[in-house]
Design an enzyme around this catalytic site. Structure first.
Site, PDB file in Angstrom:
ATOM      1  N   ASP A 100      -4.250   4.891   4.625  1.00  0.00           N
ATOM      2  CA  ASP A 100      -3.256   5.570   3.343  1.00  0.00           C
ATOM      3  C   ASP A 100      -4.056   5.389   2.247  1.00  0.00           C
ATOM      4  O   ASP A 100      -5.123   4.885   2.072  1.00  0.00           O
ATOM      5  CB  ASP A 100      -1.924   4.955   3.294  1.00  0.00           C
ATOM      6  CG  ASP A 100      -1.366   5.621   2.161  1.00  0.00           C
ATOM      7  OD1 ASP A 100      -1.475   6.879   1.933  1.00  0.00           O
ATOM      8  OD2 ASP A 100      -0.769   4.805   1.332  1.00  0.00           O
ATOM      9  N   SER A 101      -3.945   6.123   1.041  1.00  0.00           N
ATOM     10  CA  SER A 101      -4.666   5.795  -0.033  1.00  0.00           C
ATOM     11  C   SER A 101      -4.149   4.667  -0.647  1.00  0.00           C
ATOM     12  O   SER A 101      -4.973   4.131  -1.528  1.00  0.00           O
ATOM     13  CB  SER A 101      -4.075   7.045  -1.117  1.00  0.00           C
ATOM     14  OG  SER A 101      -2.595   6.843  -1.243  1.00  0.00           O
TER      15      SER A 101
ATOM     16  N   CYS B 138      -0.594   9.028   5.450  1.00  0.00           N
ATOM     17  CA  CYS B 138      -0.541   9.693   4.167  1.00  0.00           C
ATOM     18  C   CYS B 138      -0.273  11.184   4.348  1.00  0.00           C
ATOM     19  O   CYS B 138      -0.762  11.807   5.013  1.00  0.00           O
ATOM     20  CB  CYS B 138      -1.796   9.443   3.263  1.00  0.00           C
ATOM     21  SG  CYS B 138      -2.034  10.198   1.837  1.00  0.00           S
TER      22      CYS B 138
ATOM     23  N   GLU C 276       6.248   1.960  -6.794  1.00  0.00           N
ATOM     24  CA  GLU C 276       5.146   0.898  -7.091  1.00  0.00           C
ATOM     25  C   GLU C 276       5.725  -0.117  -8.057  1.00  0.00           C
ATOM     26  O   GLU C 276       5.334  -1.297  -8.090  1.00  0.00           O
ATOM     27  CB  GLU C 276       3.793   1.547  -7.212  1.00  0.00           C
ATOM     28  CG  GLU C 276       3.388   2.149  -6.101  1.00  0.00           C
ATOM     29  CD  GLU C 276       1.876   2.103  -5.995  1.00  0.00           C
ATOM     30  OE1 GLU C 276       1.096   1.696  -6.880  1.00  0.00           O
ATOM     31  OE2 GLU C 276       1.304   3.084  -5.043  1.00  0.00           O
TER      32      GLU C 276
ATOM     33  N   CYS D 118       6.506  11.892   1.690  1.00  0.00           N
ATOM     34  CA  CYS D 118       5.436  11.055   1.162  1.00  0.00           C
ATOM     35  C   CYS D 118       5.742   9.767   1.382  1.00  0.00           C
ATOM     36  O   CYS D 118       7.128   9.238   1.443  1.00  0.00           O
ATOM     37  CB  CYS D 118       5.677  11.175  -0.588  1.00  0.00           C
ATOM     38  SG  CYS D 118       4.577   9.919  -1.311  1.00  0.00           S
TER      39      CYS D 118
ATOM     40  N   HIS E 186       5.675   6.949  -0.053  1.00  0.00           N
ATOM     41  CA  HIS E 186       6.661   6.001  -0.799  1.00  0.00           C
ATOM     42  C   HIS E 186       8.021   6.333  -0.911  1.00  0.00           C
ATOM     43  O   HIS E 186       8.998   5.447  -1.150  1.00  0.00           O
ATOM     44  CB  HIS E 186       6.035   6.327  -2.345  1.00  0.00           C
ATOM     45  CG  HIS E 186       4.721   5.650  -2.547  1.00  0.00           C
ATOM     46  ND1 HIS E 186       3.534   5.945  -1.919  1.00  0.00           N
ATOM     47  CD2 HIS E 186       4.390   4.650  -3.431  1.00  0.00           C
ATOM     48  CE1 HIS E 186       2.645   5.425  -2.511  1.00  0.00           C
ATOM     49  NE2 HIS E 186       3.017   4.648  -3.379  1.00  0.00           N
TER      50      HIS E 186
HETATM   51  N1  DGL Z   1       0.509   8.029   0.491  1.00  0.00           N
HETATM   52  C1  DGL Z   1       0.526   9.384  -0.330  1.00  0.00           C
HETATM   53  C2  DGL Z   1       1.490  10.387   0.304  1.00  0.00           C
HETATM   54  O1  DGL Z   1       1.877  10.241   1.306  1.00  0.00           O
HETATM   55  C3  DGL Z   1       1.173   9.106  -1.750  1.00  0.00           C
HETATM   56  C4  DGL Z   1       0.230   8.291  -2.872  1.00  0.00           C
HETATM   57  C5  DGL Z   1      -0.905   9.170  -3.181  1.00  0.00           C
HETATM   58  O2  DGL Z   1      -0.691  10.093  -4.032  1.00  0.00           O
HETATM   59  O3  DGL Z   1      -1.920   8.733  -2.771  1.00  0.00           O
HETATM   60  O4  DGL Z   1       1.418  11.414  -0.035  1.00  0.00           O
END
Ligand code: DGL
Length: 264
Positions: A10-11, A73, A151, A183, A185
């Site tokens: 993931d990012s 992600c 976060e 998403c 999060h």
């Molecule tokens: N992990 C990203 C997603 O699920 C969210 C965080 C980001 O923008 O990198 O899209």
């Protein structure tokens, strides 16, 4: 690792919600997680940039000898999945199709989708849902502020409730009965979303659905080699401090021995 692992990227910390569900369903599997924390967020970046980042993250995990790649992600799944599948000769699982498969159980076929700008602009969720349920009415809304709120540890704060009330108003007006949390999060905001939407709306957690899909694939394709498994390794592309601190809430456990690596 003695046995090949499941590679998850993931990012940043968000994909830990997916990691957590996979670890719960497949506790004997070795898991390797990469958070591209030096380049987070992906959700506001261009398709080309996210594709390049996703390739580099995948290359790192494939070099670790993983047997399956999980794009934990939504943004990267939305824009890079076909290219990753073409490039790497191993199963590549994204989070969008599993979420879409669950969303089609909507009773009134009014389905809401929330995600980053990148995910919503890609149109991938509506596309995946309509492939399975052609007459679905889909209402998509980007909710970029949910990422920093989660976060910050403010997922259940009054500010999160006000933000959700503002973002979700068009979905309430559209009388959705199902909302896809598109998403990584957003599962942290579950309580707040439930408060704003009421109990009549089903929340679809892509993280949970993805873990179920992986577990099914493992059973079907005999990918499990569980005897010596259950190891977890975490890599990040920036210093681990913030990842370790913020990641705790996402994983629901302590993160220790996080290693910093360079990719790309
Ligand atoms: N992990 C990203 C997603 O699920 C969210 C965080 C980001 O923008 O990198 O899209």
């Amino acid at each position: 690792m003695p046995h090949r692992a499941i590679g998850i990227f993931d990012s940043g910390v968000g994909g830990l919600t997916v990691f957590k569900e996979i670890a719960a369903l497949l506790p004997e599997e070795n898991l390797i997680y990469l958070g591209d924390t030096a380049r987070v967020p992906y959700g506001t970046k261009s398709v080309e940039t996210v594709q390049r980042y996703a390739f580099e993250a995948a290359e790192f995990l494939v070099a670790q000898g993983v047997k399956i790649l999980v794009v934990a992600c939504n943004t990267a799944s939305a824009v890079a999945l076909p290219a990753l599948r073409q490039r790497f000769k191993l199963p590549v699982i994204g989070v969008i199709e599993p979420g879409a498969r669950k969303a089609i159980y909507s009773q009134n076929r009014h389905i809401g989708v929330i995600g980053t700008e990148g995910t919503i602009n890609s149109g991938r969720y509506p596309e995946a849902i309509r492939t399975l349920l052609p007459d679905a009415q889909i209402f998509s809304v980007p909710c970029p502020l949910f990422v920093p709120l989660a976060e910050e540890g403010w997922a259940e704060h009054e500010i999160a409730r006000l933000t959700a009330t503002e973002y979700l108003q068009p979905l309430i007006t559209a009388q959705i009965d199902t909302l896809v949390l598109g998403c990584t999060h957003y599962p942290l905001l579950r309580k707040t979303l439930r408060q704003v939407l009421g109990s009549g709306v089903t929340l679809v957690d892509s993280a949970e659905e993805t873990a179920k899909s992986i577990s099914q694939i493992f059973t079907q394709e005999g990918l499990s080699i569980p005897e010596y498994g259950g190891q977890r390794r975490f890599f990040v592309t920036d210093v681990p401090t913030r990842f370790e601190r913020v990641g705790r809430a996402f994983l629901g456990a302590e993160l220790d021995r996080v290693e910093q690596v360079q990719i790309g």
